[in-house]
Enzyme design. Sequence first.
Site, PDB file in Angstrom:
ATOM      1  N   MET A   1      39.869  49.855  43.548  1.00 45.84           N
ATOM      2  CA  MET A   1      40.407  50.587  42.515  1.00 45.84           C
ATOM      3  C   MET A   1      40.020  49.827  41.215  1.00 45.84           C
ATOM      4  O   MET A   1      40.744  49.832  40.211  1.00 45.84           O
ATOM      5  CB  MET A   1      41.709  50.952  42.448  1.00 45.84           C
ATOM      6  CG  MET A   1      41.963  51.996  43.856  1.00 45.84           C
ATOM      7  SD  MET A   1      43.476  52.889  43.749  1.00 45.84           S
ATOM      8  CE  MET A   1      44.606  51.297  43.797  1.00 45.84           C
ATOM      9  N   GLY A   2      39.100  48.966  41.270  1.00 45.96           N
ATOM     10  CA  GLY A   2      38.725  48.069  40.011  1.00 45.96           C
ATOM     11  C   GLY A   2      39.641  46.980  39.925  1.00 45.96           C
ATOM     12  O   GLY A   2      40.551  46.542  40.899  1.00 45.96           O
TER      13      GLY A   2
ATOM     14  N   GLY B   1      39.118  38.297  45.472  1.00 48.60           N
ATOM     15  CA  GLY B   1      39.089  38.800  47.064  1.00 48.60           C
ATOM     16  C   GLY B   1      38.349  39.892  47.023  1.00 48.60           C
ATOM     17  O   GLY B   1      37.516  40.107  48.070  1.00 48.60           O
ATOM     18  N   HIS B   2      38.066  40.946  46.046  1.00 48.16           N
ATOM     19  CA  HIS B   2      36.947  41.875  46.168  1.00 48.16           C
ATOM     20  C   HIS B   2      35.543  41.245  46.161  1.00 48.16           C
ATOM     21  O   HIS B   2      34.641  41.838  46.808  1.00 48.16           O
ATOM     22  CB  HIS B   2      36.826  42.833  44.713  1.00 48.16           C
ATOM     23  CG  HIS B   2      38.141  43.581  44.555  1.00 48.16           C
ATOM     24  ND1 HIS B   2      39.034  43.174  43.375  1.00 48.16           N
ATOM     25  CD2 HIS B   2      38.806  44.522  45.318  1.00 48.16           C
ATOM     26  CE1 HIS B   2      40.123  43.930  43.410  1.00 48.16           C
ATOM     27  NE2 HIS B   2      40.066  44.883  44.477  1.00 48.16           N
TER      28      HIS B   2
ATOM     29  N   LYS C   1      44.202  42.190  53.637  1.00 48.79           N
ATOM     30  CA  LYS C   1      45.506  42.176  52.909  1.00 48.79           C
ATOM     31  C   LYS C   1      46.049  43.330  53.173  1.00 48.79           C
ATOM     32  O   LYS C   1      47.616  43.594  53.105  1.00 48.79           O
ATOM     33  CB  LYS C   1      44.907  41.718  51.480  1.00 48.79           C
ATOM     34  CG  LYS C   1      46.076  42.474  50.372  1.00 48.79           C
ATOM     35  CD  LYS C   1      46.730  41.006  50.078  1.00 48.79           C
ATOM     36  CE  LYS C   1      47.997  41.553  48.840  1.00 48.79           C
ATOM     37  NZ  LYS C   1      47.873  42.801  48.366  1.00 48.79           N
TER      38      LYS C   1
ATOM     39  N   ARG D   1      47.858  43.651  41.389  1.00 50.19           N
ATOM     40  CA  ARG D   1      49.217  43.730  40.947  1.00 50.19           C
ATOM     41  C   ARG D   1      49.801  42.229  40.495  1.00 50.19           C
ATOM     42  O   ARG D   1      50.871  42.227  39.871  1.00 50.19           O
ATOM     43  CB  ARG D   1      50.069  44.477  42.146  1.00 50.19           C
ATOM     44  CG  ARG D   1      49.589  45.982  42.268  1.00 50.19           C
ATOM     45  CD  ARG D   1      50.637  46.783  42.977  1.00 50.19           C
ATOM     46  NE  ARG D   1      50.432  47.965  42.797  1.00 50.19           N
ATOM     47  CZ  ARG D   1      49.635  48.825  43.606  1.00 50.19           C
ATOM     48  NH1 ARG D   1      49.356  48.405  44.715  1.00 50.19           N
ATOM     49  NH2 ARG D   1      49.381  50.185  43.481  1.00 50.19           N
TER      50      ARG D   1
END
Length: 279
Positions: A28-29, A34-35, A147, A185
């Site tokens: 989701m951008g 991590g991405h 995660k 988040r």
Amino acid sequence: MAIDVVRSVDELRTRIARAGRVSCVPTMGNIHDGHLSLVKLGLQDAPFVVTTIFVNRLQFGQGEDFEKYPRTFEEDCEKLEAAGCQMVFHPDETVMYPEPQVFMVDPPSIANKLEGRFRPGHFRGVATVVLKLFNMVQPQSAVFGKKDYQQLHVVRHMVRQFSLPTRIIAAETFRAADGLALSSRNRYLSTAERDEAPRLGQALREVKAAVEGGDRNFEALEFAADALLARHGWHVDYVVVRSRRTLLQPEADDKELVVLGAAKLGTTRLIDNLEILAP
Ligand code: PAF
């Protein structure tokens, strides 16, 4: 910018037609390390990686953070390009949902437990958009982070049940130096909350250490983790030990387990988990 950004399905299909094997990293951008670790795994599996960036309204409940979810497209593309990703698929809502989405993927009852209990309809929204993304990109593999353990479970199950020709690759959770699992988040946390946030992972590590040491009194361990977090100002949704295979209560001889936790620090809800191999 050299990374190829495509926004329509026709464009996507034309441009990847000659790419050969394709791996997809759905996001989701608000790309973080991590991405990027997912992109790295994708590149180990296929020479061509398509990262999708779409903030999927369908998986957010009322009162959740859909509107304020961080949208950082330019920086995201720079990071993805530096990581070797070849293409970003960035559809808007008119491409993803050109008409109201009335056909939905209805996941089995596990989707109403754990995260699903606190976020009703969440996995229905996730499964629906992931199926659509897979149909649009038609990747040979796709990478998901551990995660979001329950998301990975639901996606794998969906892929099996619908015989989708996409191999799901699971990536280990990427953590900051102090152990906090990276998440978009985390940026909602105040400085004091950010300092406190690694305690969720610590509480899970204590449960893992106890179970790996032979303790199978899961309820007592869950209760102790919950109490520890509550003492430090967390509002705990759950800390539970589950079977990795089913995400249900472990059977007596189940050794492959996972401890999953979700708790709120102020207004920010964090999740984390650790796999456990019981003796
Ligand atoms: O994990 C996420 O970022 C999202 O749930 C996903 C898989 C991209 C679907 O919107």
